[in-house]
Design a protein around this motif. Structure first.
Motif, PDB file in Angstrom:
ATOM      1  N   GLY A 247       0.779  -1.223   0.000  1.00  0.00           N
ATOM      2  CA  GLY A 247       0.000   0.000   0.000  1.00  0.00           C
ATOM      3  C   GLY A 247       0.812   1.275   0.000  1.00  0.00           C
ATOM      4  N   ASP A 248       2.081   1.187   0.389  1.00  0.00           N
ATOM      5  CA  ASP A 248       2.907   2.391   0.414  1.00  0.00           C
ATOM      6  C   ASP A 248       3.751   2.554  -0.840  1.00  0.00           C
ATOM      7  N   LYS A 249       3.547   1.698  -1.820  1.00  0.00           N
ATOM      8  CA  LYS A 249       4.316   1.777  -3.060  1.00  0.00           C
ATOM      9  C   LYS A 249       3.631   2.704  -4.068  1.00  0.00           C
ATOM     10  N   GLY A 250       4.392   3.220  -5.012  1.00  0.00           N
ATOM     11  CA  GLY A 250       3.813   3.946  -6.126  1.00  0.00           C
ATOM     12  C   GLY A 250       3.318   2.969  -7.170  1.00  0.00           C
ATOM     13  N   THR A 251       2.507   3.463  -8.090  1.00  0.00           N
ATOM     14  CA  THR A 251       1.980   2.588  -9.138  1.00  0.00           C
ATOM     15  C   THR A 251       2.680   2.798 -10.477  1.00  0.00           C
ATOM     16  N   PHE A 252       3.676   3.695 -10.509  1.00  0.00           N
ATOM     17  CA  PHE A 252       4.469   3.938 -11.710  1.00  0.00           C
ATOM     18  C   PHE A 252       5.934   3.819 -11.306  1.00  0.00           C
ATOM     19  N   PRO A 253       6.406   2.562 -11.173  1.00  0.00           N
ATOM     20  CA  PRO A 253       7.712   2.322 -10.543  1.00  0.00           C
ATOM     21  C   PRO A 253       8.878   3.052 -11.192  1.00  0.00           C
ATOM     22  N   GLY A 254       8.791   3.315 -12.485  1.00  0.00           N
ATOM     23  CA  GLY A 254       9.889   3.993 -13.162  1.00  0.00           C
ATOM     24  C   GLY A 254      10.093   5.420 -12.685  1.00  0.00           C
ATOM     25  N   THR A 255       9.046   6.010 -12.137  1.00  0.00           N
ATOM     26  CA  THR A 255       9.129   7.371 -11.599  1.00  0.00           C
ATOM     27  C   THR A 255       8.498   7.376 -10.207  1.00  0.00           C
ATOM     28  N   ASP A 262      -2.499   5.656 -10.189  1.00  0.00           N
ATOM     29  CA  ASP A 262      -3.588   4.758 -10.615  1.00  0.00           C
ATOM     30  C   ASP A 262      -4.461   4.534  -9.384  1.00  0.00           C
ATOM     31  N   HIS A 263      -5.735   4.861  -9.501  1.00  0.00           N
ATOM     32  CA  HIS A 263      -6.611   4.895  -8.325  1.00  0.00           C
ATOM     33  C   HIS A 263      -7.907   4.135  -8.570  1.00  0.00           C
ATOM     34  N   ILE A 264      -8.511   3.705  -7.458  1.00  0.00           N
ATOM     35  CA  ILE A 264      -9.875   3.180  -7.472  1.00  0.00           C
ATOM     36  C   ILE A 264     -10.640   3.903  -6.367  1.00  0.00           C
ATOM     37  N   PHE A 265     -11.653   4.662  -6.763  1.00  0.00           N
ATOM     38  CA  PHE A 265     -12.504   5.386  -5.822  1.00  0.00           C
ATOM     39  C   PHE A 265     -13.880   4.724  -5.766  1.00  0.00           C
TER      40      PHE A 265
END
Length: 301
Positions: A247-255, A262-265
């Protein structure tokens, strides 16, 4: 007796240290890397968003679509997505995925309004578990007619929202899914697209539970994100999940500085229970499925 006493105290100290270290590891695991979750029960629904990366002929070895497509299909099968929003696929990629995933099909035309060309933001669903009740698509634009393709505000490309009203056949639950890929250049377009979604999603859903998902091209610390979650109708599943994996990771690992883009609401009222939120970091034989990490939620209504 003294030797025995020393041994007993040493054993007790090691036991206490093991328990303490184990507790630290477990507490960290709740928001980082955990073992694979148990098989979801039959009434849980897996909803996901996945930017699969477009078929770029100039990509390097291991990053071309021909290298990645099997990994994309394996990830979807492994995590048993019931319904998911995809971003960036070209028509040939859609056809490949339909061949690799015969239980799945998709809805949506490209951002240019074509059924067999261009870049899409479709919604895929498992035909065995999902029944489509209604469907639609509108463009994120300042044009009066949002049912036809047009470029809105200062966006570089036309941007669209695809939606489905579906019924999960096993859980016997009905809900809406909205999928978007917001512009990556136009700051005004990002803000105004967000405002438009805040109006249109609740209007279309008419009180039913809904999921708004996609590649928003803005992070969880941005003004646009705060605008969306500050409205009375949207809450980030990341914040209300009972359990988080990565949960603490980014969803665009290259940056990494982008954070979660990237989200789900879900709707704040009448929302389902988010039993698990997971940023999926799988690779297959050293191949990453995409330059984005998909996000999934395990839901019970």
């Amino acid at each position: 007796m003294k030797l025995k006493s020393v041994k007993e105290r040493l054993f007790a100290a090691i036991l206490i240290l093991t328990i303490v270290l184990g507790g630290v590891a477990c507490s960290k695991g709740n928001n980082n890397v955990e073992p694979e979750p148990n098989e979801p029960d039959g009434k849980a629904v897996i909803v996901a968003t996945f930017n699969i990366g477009y078929d770029n002929p100039g990509a390097g070895a291991g990053k071309r679509w021909t290298d990645r497509r099997q990994a994309v299909a394996k990830l979807i099968e492994k995590h048993k997505f019931d319904v998911f929003g995809a971003q960036e696929p070209l028509f040939n990629q859609l056809e490949d995925l339909k061949g690799l995933l015969p239980d799945y099909t998709y809805f949506g035309v490209s951002r240019d309004g074509k059924a067999d060309a261009g870049e899409f933001a479709p919604i895929f669903y498992n035909k065995e578990t999902i029944e489509v009740l209604e469907s639609g698509q509108f463009w994120l634009t300042d044009a009066d007619d949002k049912s036809v393709p047009s470029i809105g505000w200062d966006a570089r490309y036309p941007r669209t929202c695809v939606w489905l009203k579906v019924k999960h056949k096993v859980a016997n639950e009905t809900f809406f899914v909205f999928n978007v890929h917001l512009d990556h250049i136009g700051g005004i377009a990002q803000r105004e697209s967000t405002n438009l979604l805040m109006e249109e999603v609740p209007r279309i859903a008419k009180g039913d539970p809904y999921f708004l998902m996609g590649d928003f091209n803005y992070g969880h610390n941005s003004a646009n994100y705060q605008l969306l979650v500050g409205s009375p109708n949207f809450v980030d599943t990341h914040g209300i999940a009972k359990r988080k994996i990565n949960g603490d990771k980014g969803t665009f690992p290259g940056t990494p500085s982008y954070g979660r883009i990237d989200h789900i609401f879900v709707n704040e009222t009448n929302s389902p229970t988010i039993r698990r939120y997971q940023i999926v970091t799988d690779s297959f034989s050293g191949i990453l499925p995409s330059d984005h990490s998909p996000v999934l939620v395990e839901v019970v209504f």
